[in-house]
Design a protein around this motif. Structure first.
Motif, PDB file in Angstrom:
ATOM      1  N   ASN A   2       0.793  -1.227  -0.018  1.00 27.67           N
ATOM      2  CA  ASN A   2       0.035   0.023   0.070  1.00 27.67           C
ATOM      3  C   ASN A   2       0.722   1.326  -0.190  1.00 27.67           C
ATOM      4  O   ASN A   2       1.483   1.395   0.912  1.00 27.67           O
ATOM      5  CB  ASN A   2      -0.886   0.033   1.191  1.00 27.67           C
ATOM      6  N   LYS A   4      -0.254   4.377   0.096  1.00 28.11           N
ATOM      7  CA  LYS A   4      -1.027   5.453   0.574  1.00 28.11           C
ATOM      8  C   LYS A   4      -0.504   5.482   2.114  1.00 28.11           C
ATOM      9  O   LYS A   4      -0.004   4.661   2.639  1.00 28.11           O
ATOM     10  CB  LYS A   4      -2.529   5.047   0.670  1.00 28.11           C
ATOM     11  N   THR A   6      -1.104   5.439   5.723  1.00 31.53           N
ATOM     12  CA  THR A   6      -2.165   5.096   6.674  1.00 31.53           C
ATOM     13  C   THR A   6      -2.123   5.627   7.831  1.00 31.53           C
ATOM     14  O   THR A   6      -1.204   5.844   8.665  1.00 31.53           O
ATOM     15  CB  THR A   6      -1.886   3.547   6.832  1.00 31.53           C
ATOM     16  N   SER A  59      -7.010  12.816  -0.577  1.00 33.47           N
ATOM     17  CA  SER A  59      -7.689  11.684  -0.427  1.00 33.47           C
ATOM     18  C   SER A  59      -7.158  10.486  -1.183  1.00 33.47           C
ATOM     19  O   SER A  59      -7.263   9.238  -0.826  1.00 33.47           O
ATOM     20  CB  SER A  59      -9.414  11.996  -0.892  1.00 33.47           C
ATOM     21  N   GLU A  60      -6.464  10.566  -2.343  1.00 31.12           N
ATOM     22  CA  GLU A  60      -5.593   9.603  -3.131  1.00 31.12           C
ATOM     23  C   GLU A  60      -4.689   9.104  -2.374  1.00 31.12           C
ATOM     24  O   GLU A  60      -4.133   8.022  -2.718  1.00 31.12           O
ATOM     25  CB  GLU A  60      -5.625  10.131  -4.568  1.00 31.12           C
ATOM     26  N   HIS A  63      -5.188   6.838   3.420  1.00 31.87           N
ATOM     27  CA  HIS A  63      -6.281   5.814   3.985  1.00 31.87           C
ATOM     28  C   HIS A  63      -6.445   5.749   5.334  1.00 31.87           C
ATOM     29  O   HIS A  63      -5.323   5.634   6.106  1.00 31.87           O
ATOM     30  CB  HIS A  63      -5.887   4.423   3.406  1.00 31.87           C
ATOM     31  N   SER A  82     -10.865   7.524   1.921  1.00 36.30           N
ATOM     32  CA  SER A  82     -10.969   6.068   2.210  1.00 36.30           C
ATOM     33  C   SER A  82     -10.779   5.588   3.489  1.00 36.30           C
ATOM     34  O   SER A  82     -10.000   5.721   4.229  1.00 36.30           O
ATOM     35  CB  SER A  82      -9.827   5.377   1.440  1.00 36.30           C
ATOM     36  N   THR A  83     -11.745   4.804   4.206  1.00 37.68           N
ATOM     37  CA  THR A  83     -12.058   4.551   5.514  1.00 37.68           C
ATOM     38  C   THR A  83     -12.290   3.178   5.927  1.00 37.68           C
ATOM     39  O   THR A  83     -13.273   2.703   5.187  1.00 37.68           O
ATOM     40  CB  THR A  83     -13.067   5.368   6.109  1.00 37.68           C
ATOM     41  N   ASP A  84     -11.484   2.415   6.909  1.00 36.02           N
ATOM     42  CA  ASP A  84     -12.027   1.089   7.155  1.00 36.02           C
ATOM     43  C   ASP A  84     -12.261   1.275   8.617  1.00 36.02           C
ATOM     44  O   ASP A  84     -11.457   1.654   9.474  1.00 36.02           O
ATOM     45  CB  ASP A  84     -10.877   0.090   7.000  1.00 36.02           C
TER      46      ASP A  84
END
Length: 376
Positions: A2, A4, A6, A59-60, A63, A82-84
């Motif tokens: 990843n 991105k 985090t 946002s790109e 995460h 982007s959200t978990d």
């Protein structure tokens, strides 16, 4: 892999809720319930949203892993990131949930943990995370003594934006401090170091650990107090917190709430340790201009947003910038080493309206000009 950034993110939804209603924080068994009964409104979500607004454009590159609902998910999704959701707290949430979230992310090894709260929240995070990965605090509590917080929510957001853009930020260690809130409510400050955590290092945006101690030069304080007495005369005056303002009250022969806000009129104490709403009522009902006597937090430079949440944006606007009477010794100003004064009212528009140079009473008929700035 990843590529991105985090960002683990968690909010203490009730951080600082007791500030505006003179409860001095949110710690303690029934404090949140009592604060809500007094009409307090949770503000941590709003302050976190201010931070998110400064990096949502990336946002790109970002995460977010977070807790469900008002402990993080609502804010992250509202910002379009982007959200978990990796943790579901109890309802209502508590410090235990903050710690459980921190345990959950240990194995996930985020690039940074962003959290919104006060010193109690920093303690909860530190107990689990220690120095395992970098952290950054969004100031949302009444007590912000720890050095792991950005100076304002905007500053926290800008630091995350810098990381998302791949800008190089050094890492350093910062102390986690907290005070006994029960003693704090009695006017006693008992600060203790609880550990340290790793933070991204940017001196523009990070606050110092609060300098303790009281003004030692009694002559300087006496001169400042004499000048303030002349300035406020018999007018209505709101007296903020801190030892410098306490010296003014002692000079006036009035009882003082060291860690609260008092109201004075015609040389008499009218009300003590008032809430934000009560204070707003006094200011609105006054037939003349109301002076606001405040000082800055030594070592940090904050004039609003640290321990004086009773001075709400509505109160400050009603009083007006021209009626703010800022007091400090020259040594206290010099200790800032050129760093600006910070207005962190929770209202970013008001913070910008307060920016600029302001006259500071440093003695009898003695003044200094110092700048208020927001780390934009």
């Amino acid at each position: 892999m990843n590529d991105k950034l985090t960002v683990a993110f968690v909010i203490n939804p009730f951080a600082g809720i007791g500030g505006s209603v003179a409860l001095k924080g949110s710690d303690g068994g029934n404090t949140v319930t009592e604060a809500l009964a007094r009409g307090a409104e949770p503000l941590a979500q709003q302050r976190a949203a201010v931070a998110f607004a400064k990096f949502s454009a990336y946002s790109e590159q970002i995460h977010v892993i977070t807790a469900a609902g008002d402990m993080g998910e609502d804010c992250a999704r509202a910002a379009g990131l982007s959200t978990d959701v990796i943790f579901t707290p109890e309802s209502p949430s508590s410090a235990h949930d903050t710690q459980e979230f921190a345990r959950t992310i240990l194995a996930l090894k985020p690039d940074i943990l962003l959290f919104a709260g006060g010193d109690g929240t920093a303690r909860d995070v530190c107990e689990i995370v220690e120095n395992k990965f970098p952290v950054l605090g969004i100031p949302a509590g009444c007590k912000i003594h720890s050095g792991v917080y950005a100076v304002t929510p905007t500053a926290a957001g800008r630091m995350i934006a810098s990381m998302a853009q791949g800008q190089l930020l050094s890492l350093t260690e910062a102390n986690v401090m907290d005070i006994d809130e029960d003693a704090f409510r009695q006017g006693v400050v008992r600060a203790k170091r609880y550990g340290e955590m790793t933070i991204p290092d940017d001196l523009r945006y990070l606050q110092s650990v609060k300098s303790g101690g009281r003004e030692s030069d009694e002559l300087v304080l006496a001169d400042i107090a004499a000048e303030v007495e002349d300035v406020i005369g018999d007018e209505w005056a709101v007296m903020g917190s801190g030892s410098t303002v306490e010296a003014v009250m002692e000079h006036l022969g009035l009882d003082n709430t060291l860690l609260g806000v008092d109201v004075v009129h015609q040389g008499q104490l009218i009300d003590s340790d008032v809430t934000a709403q009560t204070l707003l009522d006094y200011v609105r009902d006054a037939q003349t201009a109301v002076k606001l006597v405040i000082t800055l937090i030594g070592g940090q430079g904050h004039i609003f947003g640290r321990g004086n949440q009773q001075l709400s944006p509505s109160v400050i606007r009603q009083i007006g910038r021209e009626n703010i009477v800022l007091v400090a010794s020259k040594s206290k100003l010099q200790a800032l080493n050129g760093r600006p004064l910070i207005a962190d009212t929770g209202d970013t528009v008001l913070d910008q309206e307060l920016a600029g140079y302001i006259r500071v009473i440093t003695g009898y008929r003695d003044y200094a000009m110092y700048h208020i700035a927001s780390p934009e």
